[in-house]
Scaffold this motif. Sequence first.
Motif, PDB file in Angstrom:
ATOM      1  N   LEU A 122       0.826  -1.207   0.000  1.00  0.00           N
ATOM      2  CA  LEU A 122       0.000   0.000   0.000  1.00  0.00           C
ATOM      3  C   LEU A 122       0.861   1.258   0.000  1.00  0.00           C
ATOM      4  O   LEU A 122       0.540   2.241  -0.671  1.00  0.00           O
ATOM      5  N   ASP A 123       1.958   1.243   0.750  1.00  0.00           N
ATOM      6  CA  ASP A 123       2.884   2.383   0.757  1.00  0.00           C
ATOM      7  C   ASP A 123       3.498   2.593  -0.624  1.00  0.00           C
ATOM      8  O   ASP A 123       3.652   3.729  -1.087  1.00  0.00           O
ATOM      9  N   ALA A 124       3.863   1.505  -1.296  1.00  0.00           N
ATOM     10  CA  ALA A 124       4.442   1.608  -2.640  1.00  0.00           C
ATOM     11  C   ALA A 124       3.423   2.175  -3.624  1.00  0.00           C
ATOM     12  O   ALA A 124       3.763   3.015  -4.461  1.00  0.00           O
ATOM     13  N   ILE A 125       2.187   1.752  -3.510  1.00  0.00           N
ATOM     14  CA  ILE A 125       1.129   2.275  -4.377  1.00  0.00           C
ATOM     15  C   ILE A 125       0.939   3.770  -4.132  1.00  0.00           C
ATOM     16  O   ILE A 125       0.825   4.561  -5.068  1.00  0.00           O
ATOM     17  N   GLU A 126       0.942   4.166  -2.866  1.00  0.00           N
ATOM     18  CA  GLU A 126       0.770   5.577  -2.536  1.00  0.00           C
ATOM     19  C   GLU A 126       1.924   6.423  -3.072  1.00  0.00           C
ATOM     20  O   GLU A 126       1.717   7.524  -3.578  1.00  0.00           O
ATOM     21  N   ARG A 127       3.153   5.898  -2.987  1.00  0.00           N
ATOM     22  CA  ARG A 127       4.312   6.626  -3.516  1.00  0.00           C
ATOM     23  C   ARG A 127       4.220   6.799  -5.024  1.00  0.00           C
ATOM     24  O   ARG A 127       4.641   7.811  -5.567  1.00  0.00           O
ATOM     25  N   GLU A 128       3.659   5.816  -5.717  1.00  0.00           N
ATOM     26  CA  GLU A 128       3.587   5.836  -7.177  1.00  0.00           C
ATOM     27  C   GLU A 128       2.303   6.465  -7.708  1.00  0.00           C
ATOM     28  O   GLU A 128       2.125   6.576  -8.926  1.00  0.00           O
ATOM     29  N   MET A 129       1.408   6.916  -6.831  1.00  0.00           N
ATOM     30  CA  MET A 129       0.110   7.409  -7.271  1.00  0.00           C
ATOM     31  C   MET A 129       0.223   8.629  -8.183  1.00  0.00           C
ATOM     32  O   MET A 129      -0.526   8.761  -9.156  1.00  0.00           O
ATOM     33  N   THR A 130       1.160   9.521  -7.951  1.00  0.00           N
ATOM     34  CA  THR A 130       1.331  10.688  -8.808  1.00  0.00           C
ATOM     35  C   THR A 130       1.656  10.257 -10.236  1.00  0.00           C
ATOM     36  O   THR A 130       1.103  10.802 -11.201  1.00  0.00           O
ATOM     37  N   LEU A 131       2.528   9.281 -10.365  1.00  0.00           N
ATOM     38  CA  LEU A 131       2.889   8.766 -11.686  1.00  0.00           C
ATOM     39  C   LEU A 131       1.684   8.085 -12.339  1.00  0.00           C
ATOM     40  O   LEU A 131       1.419   8.280 -13.530  1.00  0.00           O
ATOM     41  N   VAL A 132       0.951   7.320 -11.588  1.00  0.00           N
ATOM     42  CA  VAL A 132      -0.212   6.618 -12.133  1.00  0.00           C
ATOM     43  C   VAL A 132      -1.234   7.621 -12.658  1.00  0.00           C
ATOM     44  O   VAL A 132      -1.767   7.480 -13.770  1.00  0.00           O
ATOM     45  N   LEU A 133      -1.503   8.669 -11.885  1.00  0.00           N
ATOM     46  CA  LEU A 133      -2.470   9.670 -12.315  1.00  0.00           C
ATOM     47  C   LEU A 133      -1.990  10.433 -13.546  1.00  0.00           C
ATOM     48  O   LEU A 133      -2.778  10.748 -14.448  1.00  0.00           O
ATOM     49  N   ALA A 134      -0.696  10.710 -13.611  1.00  0.00           N
ATOM     50  CA  ALA A 134      -0.143  11.384 -14.789  1.00  0.00           C
ATOM     51  C   ALA A 134      -0.259  10.496 -16.026  1.00  0.00           C
ATOM     52  O   ALA A 134      -0.575  10.976 -17.120  1.00  0.00           O
ATOM     53  N   GLU A 135      -0.017   9.202 -15.870  1.00  0.00           N
ATOM     54  CA  GLU A 135      -0.145   8.286 -16.998  1.00  0.00           C
ATOM     55  C   GLU A 135      -1.595   8.148 -17.449  1.00  0.00           C
ATOM     56  O   GLU A 135      -1.869   8.035 -18.646  1.00  0.00           O
ATOM     57  N   VAL A 136      -2.534   8.178 -16.507  1.00  0.00           N
ATOM     58  CA  VAL A 136      -3.953   8.128 -16.867  1.00  0.00           C
ATOM     59  C   VAL A 136      -4.339   9.389 -17.637  1.00  0.00           C
ATOM     60  O   VAL A 136      -5.071   9.327 -18.634  1.00  0.00           O
ATOM     61  N   GLU A 137      -3.837  10.533 -17.204  1.00  0.00           N
ATOM     62  CA  GLU A 137      -4.110  11.781 -17.910  1.00  0.00           C
ATOM     63  C   GLU A 137      -3.553  11.746 -19.337  1.00  0.00           C
ATOM     64  O   GLU A 137      -4.212  12.193 -20.281  1.00  0.00           O
ATOM     65  N   LEU A 138      -2.359  11.205 -19.506  1.00  0.00           N
ATOM     66  CA  LEU A 138      -1.777  11.068 -20.840  1.00  0.00           C
ATOM     67  C   LEU A 138      -2.620  10.131 -21.692  1.00  0.00           C
ATOM     68  O   LEU A 138      -2.896  10.408 -22.867  1.00  0.00           O
ATOM     69  N   LEU A 139      -3.042   9.034 -21.128  1.00  0.00           N
ATOM     70  CA  LEU A 139      -3.884   8.087 -21.864  1.00  0.00           C
ATOM     71  C   LEU A 139      -5.198   8.734 -22.282  1.00  0.00           C
ATOM     72  O   LEU A 139      -5.664   8.548 -23.414  1.00  0.00           O
ATOM     73  N   ASP A 140      -5.804   9.521 -21.400  1.00  0.00           N
ATOM     74  CA  ASP A 140      -7.029  10.226 -21.748  1.00  0.00           C
ATOM     75  C   ASP A 140      -6.800  11.177 -22.918  1.00  0.00           C
ATOM     76  O   ASP A 140      -7.625  11.259 -23.834  1.00  0.00           O
ATOM     77  N   ALA A 141      -5.691  11.905 -22.883  1.00  0.00           N
ATOM     78  CA  ALA A 141      -5.378  12.834 -23.972  1.00  0.00           C
ATOM     79  C   ALA A 141      -5.161  12.084 -25.277  1.00  0.00           C
ATOM     80  O   ALA A 141      -5.576  12.550 -26.347  1.00  0.00           O
ATOM     81  N   GLN A 142      -4.519  10.928 -25.217  1.00  0.00           N
ATOM     82  CA  GLN A 142      -4.296  10.139 -26.426  1.00  0.00           C
ATOM     83  C   GLN A 142      -5.608   9.572 -26.965  1.00  0.00           C
ATOM     84  O   GLN A 142      -5.824   9.533 -28.178  1.00  0.00           O
TER      85      GLN A 142
END
Length: 86
Positions: free
Chosen positions: A25-45
């Motif tokens: 859970l800590d690892a997921i929380e640390r990576e959440m910013t990256l995950v959200l940025a990748e989702v935003e990129l995917l939405d734009a694509q």
Amino acid sequence: MTHIAAVQAAVTTIPFDGEPTDAELDAIEREMTLVLAEVELLDAQIMTLDRPASELDERRLRRARNRVLAARRDLTNRTVSIGGVA
């Protein structure tokens, strides 16, 4: 007829309950910013799949790519500094 039986005991003795550990859970929380940025990129694509990209779409894609790169950089720097290398 010859019967085949397992010679060794089961490899896992503790049953898996399906829940993530605190470390996961800590690892997921640390990576959440990256995950959200990748989702935003995917939405734009996805928005540009069925039509030619306008100037606004190109800016949106460029900004989303930059956010992904910045999030990866920040995550990598944080991981290195936690690991004691830097």
